[in-house]
Design an enzyme around this catalytic site. Structure first.
Site, PDB file in Angstrom:
ATOM      1  CG  HIS A 219     -13.857 -52.856  -6.024  1.00  0.00           C
ATOM      2  ND1 HIS A 219     -12.940 -53.880  -6.104  1.00  0.00           N
ATOM      3  CD2 HIS A 219     -14.881 -53.359  -5.263  1.00  0.00           C
ATOM      4  CE1 HIS A 219     -13.383 -54.930  -5.414  1.00  0.00           C
ATOM      5  NE2 HIS A 219     -14.568 -54.643  -4.909  1.00  0.00           N
ATOM      6  CG  HIS A 259      -4.408 -55.064  -4.747  1.00  0.00           C
ATOM      7  ND1 HIS A 259      -4.621 -55.532  -3.475  1.00  0.00           N
ATOM      8  CD2 HIS A 259      -5.434 -55.521  -5.501  1.00  0.00           C
ATOM      9  CE1 HIS A 259      -5.727 -56.256  -3.467  1.00  0.00           C
ATOM     10  NE2 HIS A 259      -6.242 -56.267  -4.674  1.00  0.00           N
ATOM     11  CG  ASP A 315      -9.770 -54.708 -12.402  1.00  0.00           C
ATOM     12  OD1 ASP A 315     -10.442 -55.723 -12.635  1.00  0.00           O
ATOM     13  OD2 ASP A 315      -9.994 -53.946 -11.442  1.00  0.00           O
TER      14      ASP A 315
HETATM   15  C1  LIG Z   1     -10.312 -55.588  -8.474  1.00  0.00           C
HETATM   16  C2  LIG Z   1      -9.738 -54.450  -7.798  1.00  0.00           C
HETATM   17  O1  LIG Z   1     -10.416 -53.768  -7.087  1.00  0.00           O
HETATM   18  S1  LIG Z   1      -8.107 -54.179  -7.977  1.00  0.00           S
HETATM   19  C3  LIG Z   1      -7.965 -52.395  -7.998  1.00  0.00           C
HETATM   20  C4  LIG Z   1      -8.579 -51.822  -9.234  1.00  0.00           C
HETATM   21  N1  LIG Z   1      -8.431 -50.373  -9.260  1.00  0.00           N
HETATM   22  C5  LIG Z   1      -7.557 -49.751 -10.058  1.00  0.00           C
HETATM   23  O2  LIG Z   1      -6.824 -50.352 -10.823  1.00  0.00           O
HETATM   24  C6  LIG Z   1      -7.583 -48.247 -10.000  1.00  0.00           C
HETATM   25  C7  LIG Z   1      -6.191 -47.682  -9.883  1.00  0.00           C
HETATM   26  N2  LIG Z   1      -5.605 -48.033  -8.607  1.00  0.00           N
HETATM   27  C8  LIG Z   1      -5.853 -47.290  -7.491  1.00  0.00           C
HETATM   28  O3  LIG Z   1      -6.570 -46.290  -7.504  1.00  0.00           O
HETATM   29  C9  LIG Z   1      -5.214 -47.726  -6.172  1.00  0.00           C
HETATM   30  O4  LIG Z   1      -4.012 -48.405  -6.412  1.00  0.00           O
HETATM   31  C10 LIG Z   1      -6.156 -48.619  -5.325  1.00  0.00           C
HETATM   32  C11 LIG Z   1      -7.478 -47.906  -5.102  1.00  0.00           C
HETATM   33  C12 LIG Z   1      -6.416 -49.931  -6.013  1.00  0.00           C
HETATM   34  C13 LIG Z   1      -5.497 -48.917  -3.984  1.00  0.00           C
HETATM   35  O5  LIG Z   1      -5.473 -47.732  -3.324  1.00  0.00           O
HETATM   36  P1  LIG Z   1      -4.814 -47.469  -1.894  1.00  0.00           P
HETATM   37  O6  LIG Z   1      -4.435 -48.714  -1.228  1.00  0.00           O
HETATM   38  O7  LIG Z   1      -5.762 -46.601  -1.174  1.00  0.00           O
HETATM   39  O8  LIG Z   1      -3.520 -46.749  -2.264  1.00  0.00           O
HETATM   40  P2  LIG Z   1      -3.385 -45.220  -2.283  1.00  0.00           P
HETATM   41  O9  LIG Z   1      -4.564 -44.623  -2.971  1.00  0.00           O
HETATM   42  O10 LIG Z   1      -3.119 -44.787  -0.885  1.00  0.00           O
HETATM   43  O11 LIG Z   1      -2.122 -45.045  -3.188  1.00  0.00           O
HETATM   44  C14 LIG Z   1      -0.842 -44.798  -2.697  1.00  0.00           C
HETATM   45  C15 LIG Z   1      -0.151 -43.830  -3.641  1.00  0.00           C
HETATM   46  O12 LIG Z   1       0.030 -44.476  -4.906  1.00  0.00           O
HETATM   47  C16 LIG Z   1      -0.647 -43.737  -5.924  1.00  0.00           C
HETATM   48  N3  LIG Z   1      -1.308 -44.704  -6.785  1.00  0.00           N
HETATM   49  C17 LIG Z   1      -1.879 -45.843  -6.406  1.00  0.00           C
HETATM   50  N4  LIG Z   1      -2.361 -46.482  -7.475  1.00  0.00           N
HETATM   51  C18 LIG Z   1      -2.079 -45.704  -8.540  1.00  0.00           C
HETATM   52  C19 LIG Z   1      -2.329 -45.825  -9.909  1.00  0.00           C
HETATM   53  N5  LIG Z   1      -2.971 -46.878 -10.398  1.00  0.00           N
HETATM   54  N6  LIG Z   1      -1.909 -44.848 -10.723  1.00  0.00           N
HETATM   55  C20 LIG Z   1      -1.261 -43.779 -10.244  1.00  0.00           C
HETATM   56  N7  LIG Z   1      -0.991 -43.607  -8.939  1.00  0.00           N
HETATM   57  C21 LIG Z   1      -1.395 -44.565  -8.097  1.00  0.00           C
HETATM   58  C22 LIG Z   1      -1.677 -42.872  -5.215  1.00  0.00           C
HETATM   59  O13 LIG Z   1      -1.963 -41.686  -5.943  1.00  0.00           O
HETATM   60  C23 LIG Z   1      -0.975 -42.583  -3.913  1.00  0.00           C
HETATM   61  O14 LIG Z   1      -0.064 -41.559  -4.113  1.00  0.00           O
HETATM   62  P3  LIG Z   1       0.001 -40.352  -3.059  1.00  0.00           P
HETATM   63  O15 LIG Z   1       0.348 -41.009  -1.750  1.00  0.00           O
HETATM   64  O16 LIG Z   1       1.066 -39.488  -3.632  1.00  0.00           O
HETATM   65  O17 LIG Z   1      -1.363 -39.751  -3.058  1.00  0.00           O
HETATM   66  O1  LIG Z   2      -9.006 -57.070  -2.902  1.00  0.00           O
HETATM   67  C1  LIG Z   2      -9.226 -55.932  -3.304  1.00  0.00           C
HETATM   68  O2  LIG Z   2      -9.097 -54.899  -2.613  1.00  0.00           O
HETATM   69  C2  LIG Z   2      -9.627 -55.703  -4.708  1.00  0.00           C
HETATM   70  C3  LIG Z   2      -9.463 -56.894  -5.562  1.00  0.00           C
HETATM   71  O3  LIG Z   2      -8.408 -57.189  -6.052  1.00  0.00           O
HETATM   72  C4  LIG Z   2     -10.605 -57.763  -5.753  1.00  0.00           C
HETATM   73  O4  LIG Z   2     -11.667 -57.507  -5.193  1.00  0.00           O
HETATM   74  O5  LIG Z   2     -10.494 -58.761  -6.493  1.00  0.00           O
END
Ligand SMILES: CC(=O)SCCNC(=O)CCNC(=O)[C@H](O)C(C)(C)COP(=O)(O)OP(=O)(O)OC[C@H]1O[C@@H](n2cnc3c(N)ncnc32)[C@H](O)[C@@H]1OP(=O)(O)O
Ligand SMILES: O=C([O-])CC(=O)C(=O)O
Length: 379
Positions: A219, A259, A315
């Site tokens: 997050h 996302h 981010d």
């Molecule tokens: C403000 C915020 O909260 S915005 C998000 C900030 N977080 C990040 O930038 C961390 C990196 N990103 C992530 O971990 C994810 O994209 C999340 C947590 C934001 C969203 O996750 P989810 O909706 O659960 O997607 P999920 O985890 O199912 O990902 C789908 C696939 O894409 C891959 N994937 C998703 N994001 C990434 C990434 N940033 N890098 C590499 N692979 C990724 C996952 O490994 C998954 O692959 P798989 O199905 O082979 O296991």
């Molecule tokens: O909406 C989300 O899942 C994460 C995000 O981008 C935020 O909290 O700003």
């Protein structure tokens, strides 16, 4: 009457659990609205405090209303003795998000207002930047700097952190950054806050829990991770593509990408990208902006993750922006928390206004019929 068959949706993806009038995300367009207004337009034309007023009250303030809202924040910016003690005596290697969480939590222990939800929410918005700046100074061995009434939240934060008049453009940029983080539907931290509010617990408890949820690398923690990744690429002297290819081979996620709701570019990342370009052109040293563009290009082409590649989230570019403003890297997530406090408090109020306890179910997949073995008979 028997209960209907439970719906099973791990991670609650696409499950609607509340109504909100606060923010709307259209993941396909993509678009983010605050109270119906485009957040990108607000980022260009409005301010963090005006946007906070809009989110809290449902309409734009007149000049008098905005001044009076600013006055309510100004009245609360200074820390009470108890909160100041917590931040100023925290160990210098304490994690800033932990310090912020403790300070915010303590604003209700050492409350100096009437204790209503509105008073407590104003205190969170007003005191969180003061507390973080005071911790920043204390760990560097300096006295805390008192907030000034002629400065808004962003300018005050830079002033209290550095003890000198902030650069006007830097303060404007930080103001926009706070605005862009103000609310975002039912993200994990806001959901946490709403669950807490749904038990009829108080707003400071809701925000304290939300800060804990934001801290995680999936997050809010990702903005710090992006900057640390760039610093590591720079140190390792590897090229961006081979560094990232190594990360993916090791099964790591690249911070700042992906996302749950946006299918394409996060609209907030678009604004941050423009600002990141502007600050990089004015800053000496490594060209973080070009490095991030290379990271972006690599992940757009990277079909191992998704056939369409993977898009930047809020981010990705925010970290280099904070870095150029002189905000310490471990303060990036707390900056997010300060901006998001607007949404957490507004969403808690929305939950109180039409509450039903949030209580989903878990499917029990453990053993059954396990017998109790007295302690002396266990092996
Ligand atoms: C403000 C915020 O909260 S915005 C998000 C900030 N977080 C990040 O930038 C961390 C990196 N990103 C992530 O971990 C994810 O994209 C999340 C947590 C934001 C969203 O996750 P989810 O909706 O659960 O997607 P999920 O985890 O199912 O990902 C789908 C696939 O894409 C891959 N994937 C998703 N994001 C990434 C990434 N940033 N890098 C590499 N692979 C990724 C996952 O490994 C998954 O692959 P798989 O199905 O082979 O296991
Ligand atoms: O909406 C989300 O899942 C994460 C995000 O981008 C935020 O909290 O700003």
């Amino acid at each position: 009457m028997t209960d209907p068959e439970p719906i099973r949706r791990i991670g609650l993806e696409n499950v609607v659990v509340a109504d909100t009038e606060l923010s709307h995300i259209d993941g396909e367009k993509p678009e983010l609205l605050y109270r119906g207004v485009d957040a990108q337009e607000l980022a260009e034309k409005s301010s963090y405090e005006e946007t906070a007023y809009l989110l809290w009250n449902g309409g734009f303030p007149t000049r008098d209303e905005l001044d009076s809202f600013r006055g309510e924040l100004d009245d609360r910016r200074s820390l009470s003795h108890g909160v100041a003690e917590i931040v100023e005596h925290a160990p210098e290697d304490a994690v800033p998000m932990d310090v912020l969480r403790s300070a915010v939590s303590a604003t209700s222990v050492y409350g100096d207002g009437d204790g209503t939800t509105r008073d407590r929410s104003l205190s969170v918005l007003a005191k969180a930047p003061t507390a973080l700046a005071a911790f920043g100074r204390a760990r560097d061995g300096y006295e805390a700097v008192e907030p000034r009434e002629d400065l808004d939240t962003a300018a005050n934060f830079l002033y209290m952190l550095n003890g000198e008049e902030p650069d006007e453009r830097h303060a404007e940029i930080l103001d926009t950054a706070l605005l862009l983080h103000a609310d975002h539907g039912l993200n994990a931290s806001t959901f946490t806050g709403r669950v807490i509010a749904s038990t009829e617990s108080d707003v400071v408890s809701a925000v304290t829990g939300a800060i804990g949820a934001l801290k995680g690398p999936l997050h809010g923690g990702a903005n710090q991770d992006v900057m640390e990744m760039l610093l590591d690429i720079e140190d390792s002297q590897k090229d961006v593509s081979s560094y990232l290819a190594g990360m993916l081979e090791d099964g790591e996620r690249v911070p700042g990408f992906g996302h749950r709701v946006y299918e394409a570019f996060d609209p907030r990342a678009e604004v941050f990208k423009k600002i990141a370009k502007e600050v990089s052109e004015k800053t000496d040293g490594p060209d973080w902006f070009s490095m991030l563009e290379e990271v972006e290009a690599f992940l757009r082409e990277e079909k191992r993750i998704h056939e369409k590649g993977i898009s930047p989230n809020v981010d990705l570019y925010s970290g280099t922006v904070y870095y150029s403003l002189g905000v310490p890297v471990d303060f990036f997530v707390p900056m997010f928390a300060i901006g998001r406090s607007v949404g957490w408090t507004a969403q808690a109020q929305e939950q109180y206004d039409d509450n039903r306890l949030v209580r989903p179910r878990a499917e029990y997949v453990g053993e059954r019929g396990v017998e109790y073995v007295p302690i002396d008979e266990r092996e």
